[in-house]
Design an enzyme around this catalytic site. Sequence first.
Site, PDB file in Angstrom:
ATOM      1  N   GLU A  78      -6.764   4.699   7.685  1.00 61.10           N
ATOM      2  CA  GLU A  78      -6.544   6.126   7.393  1.00 61.10           C
ATOM      3  C   GLU A  78      -7.753   6.725   6.682  1.00 61.10           C
ATOM      4  O   GLU A  78      -8.086   7.889   6.886  1.00 61.10           O
ATOM      5  CB  GLU A  78      -5.253   6.291   6.567  1.00 61.10           C
ATOM      6  N   LYS A 134       0.168   4.298  -0.306  1.00 63.17           N
ATOM      7  CA  LYS A 134      -0.438   5.507   0.293  1.00 63.17           C
ATOM      8  C   LYS A 134      -0.133   6.736  -0.587  1.00 63.17           C
ATOM      9  O   LYS A 134      -0.012   6.585  -1.795  1.00 63.17           O
ATOM     10  CB  LYS A 134       0.049   5.669   1.729  1.00 63.17           C
ATOM     11  N   GLY A 147       2.476   2.243  10.752  1.00 60.25           N
ATOM     12  CA  GLY A 147       3.435   3.333  10.595  1.00 60.25           C
ATOM     13  C   GLY A 147       4.093   3.754  11.901  1.00 60.25           C
ATOM     14  O   GLY A 147       4.777   4.777  11.956  1.00 60.25           O
ATOM     15  N   ASN A 174       0.867  -1.177   0.000  1.00 61.40           N
ATOM     16  CA  ASN A 174       0.000   0.000   0.000  1.00 61.40           C
ATOM     17  C   ASN A 174       0.905   1.228   0.000  1.00 61.40           C
ATOM     18  O   ASN A 174       1.502   1.557   1.018  1.00 61.40           O
ATOM     19  CB  ASN A 174      -0.884  -0.037   1.265  1.00 61.40           C
ATOM     20  N   HIS A 194      -9.404   1.197   4.640  1.00 60.24           N
ATOM     21  CA  HIS A 194      -8.143   1.383   5.362  1.00 60.24           C
ATOM     22  C   HIS A 194      -8.374   2.325   6.541  1.00 60.24           C
ATOM     23  O   HIS A 194      -9.159   3.268   6.447  1.00 60.24           O
ATOM     24  CB  HIS A 194      -7.066   1.950   4.424  1.00 60.24           C
ATOM     25  N   GLU A 245      -5.457  -4.879  10.454  1.00 59.03           N
ATOM     26  CA  GLU A 245      -4.425  -3.879  10.705  1.00 59.03           C
ATOM     27  C   GLU A 245      -4.736  -3.136  12.006  1.00 59.03           C
ATOM     28  O   GLU A 245      -5.526  -2.189  12.012  1.00 59.03           O
ATOM     29  CB  GLU A 245      -4.381  -2.863   9.560  1.00 59.03           C
ATOM     30  N   SER A 256       3.422  -2.166  10.289  1.00 61.58           N
ATOM     31  CA  SER A 256       4.873  -2.219  10.527  1.00 61.58           C
ATOM     32  C   SER A 256       5.501  -3.578  10.221  1.00 61.58           C
ATOM     33  O   SER A 256       6.417  -4.014  10.911  1.00 61.58           O
ATOM     34  CB  SER A 256       5.199  -1.776  11.958  1.00 61.58           C
TER      35      SER A 256
HETATM   36  P1  PGA Z   1       2.853   0.249   7.612  1.00 58.32           P
HETATM   37  O1  PGA Z   1       1.398   0.437   6.977  1.00 58.32           O
HETATM   38  O2  PGA Z   1       3.409  -1.037   7.063  1.00 58.32           O
HETATM   39  O3  PGA Z   1       3.639   1.448   7.185  1.00 58.32           O
HETATM   40  O4  PGA Z   1       2.669   0.183   9.106  1.00 58.32           O
HETATM   41  C1  PGA Z   1       0.533  -0.638   6.780  1.00 58.32           C
HETATM   42  C2  PGA Z   1      -0.767  -0.148   6.171  1.00 58.32           C
HETATM   43  O5  PGA Z   1      -1.258   0.900   6.590  1.00 58.32           O
HETATM   44  O6  PGA Z   1      -1.343  -0.785   5.267  1.00 58.32           O
END
Ligand code: PGA
Length: 252
Positions: A97, A11, A173, A9, A95, A167, A213
């Site tokens: 976010e 983003k 992140g 992803n 997601h 997630e 992460s």
């Molecule tokens: P990350 O994000 O691996 O940077 O923690 C995962 C995601 O949001 O899909």
Amino acid sequence: MRKKIVAGNWKMNKTLPEAKQLIQELLSKVNTENKVEVYIAPSFVNLPEAVEQTKNSDIKVAAQNMHFEDSGAYTGEVSADMLKAIGVDKVILGHSERRAYFNETDEMLQKKAHKAYEKQMMNIFCVGEKLEDRQAGKHFEVVKSQLENALFSLPMQAYKNIVIAYEPVWAIGTGETASPEQAQEMHKFIRETLAKKYGRDLADNVRILYGGSVKPGNAKEIFSQPDVDGGLIGGASLDADSFNAIIEAAKN
Ligand code: PGA
């Protein structure tokens, strides 16, 4: 046997030249040996080029979002038909976010999930609890209600094209990952919840990815859990070497 998936992803990262460069590097490194499915989800503007570049390769392209209507006065939105017209038939929905910063609700996500089913698009559907939910011991309840509210009005055949991504919001992140045991515990719970609603056969065939992460250093341990069928990778998918190392970790 559920084939593992490693999905990147991206983003809101990578301009067109940067995206082209990263895909070029991935094409030279990634060899799935037919053991793992690999997807990348660049931003909307980079999708047509990504589709072109990855054609005839093992890397498939997904979108990060889409609207639930077919067309109309929805400034700034992108429809399923628009994605399909450029050769994209996979989409990440819900997601955290999108939920947190763009106010996507279970109700909207239910409409998006139905649209993905109607348009025969793979729905990589994200669920996950916030830190305060986990601290309050509500993580199972929260994830169950996200599943029920958005997905449980779909018929069984829709699940041929649904992948669930667990997630935990506190691990995205942040550099903090769920332990392999925490991931396994929630993945098993998700599978049991699916089994209660739709039956064991269906539940045993749905792939459940872990996200939050995931890095080359922790991927293998997380992916070795029995109910973890791969990962949704954010930060570590922006570098070809680390994304490829995670793909390698997913090969059985
Ligand atoms: P990350 O994000 O691996 O940077 O923690 C995962 C995601 O949001 O899909």
